[in-house]
Write a protein that holds these residues in place. Sequence first.
Motif, PDB file in Angstrom:
ATOM      1  N   THR A  35      -1.425   5.109  -7.241  1.00  0.00           N
ATOM      2  CA  THR A  35      -1.158   5.214  -5.964  1.00  0.00           C
ATOM      3  C   THR A  35      -0.981   6.337  -5.459  1.00  0.00           C
ATOM      4  O   THR A  35      -1.569   6.667  -3.904  1.00  0.00           O
ATOM      5  CB  THR A  35       0.654   4.566  -5.997  1.00  0.00           C
ATOM      6  N   LYS A  39      -3.252   7.552  -2.190  1.00  0.00           N
ATOM      7  CA  LYS A  39      -2.691   8.158  -0.774  1.00  0.00           C
ATOM      8  C   LYS A  39      -3.289   9.566  -0.523  1.00  0.00           C
ATOM      9  O   LYS A  39      -3.647   9.690   0.683  1.00  0.00           O
ATOM     10  CB  LYS A  39      -1.253   8.457  -0.931  1.00  0.00           C
ATOM     11  N   ARG A  63      11.169   9.540  -4.288  1.00  0.00           N
ATOM     12  CA  ARG A  63       9.991  10.164  -3.735  1.00  0.00           C
ATOM     13  C   ARG A  63       9.651  11.252  -4.826  1.00  0.00           C
ATOM     14  O   ARG A  63      10.444  11.878  -5.399  1.00  0.00           O
ATOM     15  CB  ARG A  63      10.179  10.895  -2.469  1.00  0.00           C
ATOM     16  N   THR A 141       3.145  -4.790  -8.728  1.00  0.00           N
ATOM     17  CA  THR A 141       3.785  -3.578  -8.097  1.00  0.00           C
ATOM     18  C   THR A 141       2.886  -2.583  -7.862  1.00  0.00           C
ATOM     19  O   THR A 141       3.149  -1.966  -6.897  1.00  0.00           O
ATOM     20  CB  THR A 141       4.920  -3.120  -9.189  1.00  0.00           C
ATOM     21  N   ARG A 144       1.502  -3.351  -4.564  1.00  0.00           N
ATOM     22  CA  ARG A 144       2.255  -3.270  -3.549  1.00  0.00           C
ATOM     23  C   ARG A 144       2.580  -1.558  -3.164  1.00  0.00           C
ATOM     24  O   ARG A 144       2.628  -1.455  -2.004  1.00  0.00           O
ATOM     25  CB  ARG A 144       3.560  -3.698  -3.856  1.00  0.00           C
ATOM     26  N   MET A 145       2.863  -0.999  -4.381  1.00  0.00           N
ATOM     27  CA  MET A 145       2.735   0.625  -4.281  1.00  0.00           C
ATOM     28  C   MET A 145       1.774   1.324  -3.542  1.00  0.00           C
ATOM     29  O   MET A 145       1.794   1.994  -2.712  1.00  0.00           O
ATOM     30  CB  MET A 145       2.981   1.491  -5.504  1.00  0.00           C
ATOM     31  N   GLY A 147      -0.584  -0.312  -1.284  1.00  0.00           N
ATOM     32  CA  GLY A 147      -0.462  -0.699  -0.136  1.00  0.00           C
ATOM     33  C   GLY A 147       0.449   0.236   0.742  1.00  0.00           C
ATOM     34  O   GLY A 147       0.435   0.510   1.929  1.00  0.00           O
ATOM     35  N   GLU A 148       1.817   0.338   0.256  1.00  0.00           N
ATOM     36  CA  GLU A 148       2.732   1.152   0.798  1.00  0.00           C
ATOM     37  C   GLU A 148       2.242   2.784   0.978  1.00  0.00           C
ATOM     38  O   GLU A 148       2.913   3.030   2.279  1.00  0.00           O
ATOM     39  CB  GLU A 148       4.030   1.110   0.309  1.00  0.00           C
ATOM     40  N   ALA A 149       1.722   2.918   0.294  1.00  0.00           N
ATOM     41  CA  ALA A 149       1.413   4.562   0.345  1.00  0.00           C
ATOM     42  C   ALA A 149       0.347   4.619   1.272  1.00  0.00           C
ATOM     43  O   ALA A 149       0.390   5.549   2.155  1.00  0.00           O
ATOM     44  CB  ALA A 149       0.928   5.231  -1.131  1.00  0.00           C
ATOM     45  N   ALA A 151      -0.200   2.544   3.821  1.00  0.00           N
ATOM     46  CA  ALA A 151       0.328   2.403   5.272  1.00  0.00           C
ATOM     47  C   ALA A 151       1.119   3.606   5.802  1.00  0.00           C
ATOM     48  O   ALA A 151       1.520   3.561   6.834  1.00  0.00           O
ATOM     49  CB  ALA A 151       1.262   1.296   5.139  1.00  0.00           C
ATOM     50  N   GLU A 152       1.735   4.780   4.707  1.00  0.00           N
ATOM     51  CA  GLU A 152       2.104   5.746   5.296  1.00  0.00           C
ATOM     52  C   GLU A 152       1.269   6.785   6.046  1.00  0.00           C
ATOM     53  O   GLU A 152       1.787   7.694   6.772  1.00  0.00           O
ATOM     54  CB  GLU A 152       2.841   6.546   3.976  1.00  0.00           C
TER      55      GLU A 152
END
Length: 383
Positions: A35, A39, A63, A141, A144-145, A147-149, A151-152
């Motif tokens: 992740t 990012k 974080r 997991t 998902r991590m 994808g969320e990173a 998306a930041e």
Amino acid sequence: MTYPEPPLREPDLPRTAKVRPTALRTGWTTGACATAAAKAAVTALVTGEIQPDVEIGLPAGRRVRFPVERCEVTGNPPVRAEAVVVKDAGDDPDVTHGAELTATVGWTDVPGLRLAGGVGVGTVTKPGLGLAVGGPAINDTPRRMIGEAVAEVVDLAEVGVRVVISVPRGEIMARKTTNRRLGILGGISILGTTGIVRPFSTASWRASVVQAVHVMAAQGERTVVLCTGGRTERAARALLPDLPEVCFVEVGDFTGAAVTAAVGDAMTGVVFVGMAGKLAKLAAGVLMTHYTRSKVDLSLLGAVTAEAGGDEALVAAVTEANTGRHAYELWEAAGLLEPAGDALCQRVRQVLRRFAGPTVTVDVAMVDFAGARVVASSGRWPR
């Protein structure tokens, strides 16, 4: 000497497998490191700037900042970027410690995230893992991590990004894991439910045991062979050569978890192959046999000795034995290894049948300490 039917017990997991005078250092899962690499690479793709470090969110909300080992950008404006985060497993003896989790990213024409596995990330070839067959072994997991990173950094509703996770030498690392047996070929899995590696945690082993049973069930197999380690597995496979490899599961201390999974997956047969010490604990009704949570019940082994025809002196010697192996050696010296071993296997069979319930047949075998031969059984394998 009589020995009452034991209560069934499955003690809690020990917090660590070793007691240390100082706290052990936690580390990061492959999922967290992948992740962070993703990012960092996407940030470099957007900004055109090399990223020395990167911050990501863990599933629990914490974080964490990771150093970036290497970051490269291609094109002006950038069309490709790559970042590497080196896994630090803390004080956990993890085969992926030092692995270079690498994310290579670029733009796509379709909005959203496309996640793929590159060199060193395993490919799923069997059902039962909760992942698409033919896809990369990147668990839910970490997906998902990532994808969320990402998306930041970018709005995935507006732009498309392709992220390829790779691990140099991942295929070599995977040889020391159970991936091949689970049908994950060509590399390691990108794992982690919390992002954090707990040092010497036995929870991951327990989870892998349950997962192995699920993979076997998904392939239609109905007999699971539980082995305590590599030597017992070799003996078990020689004992049952017609069963496919996926049926053999190294349970370590987690016999109870494996049997529970087998019953839940509608298994019809359980075979347990072990050595004297683990068998003695199971015969006493202990289904999680980690050394910090259970001890060999020597009074039980004394009862087994009497049942096998041992005289009072031998019963007393076994009852005072140092270990299960010591009892084994005393039986062997007295010429009672087979009858005493058979009686012990029968007791284990009774415990496992009580634990599993009436829908599952159970057979038990005891092997010597080299794992070279079966020395006793609950009756299925005459010697």
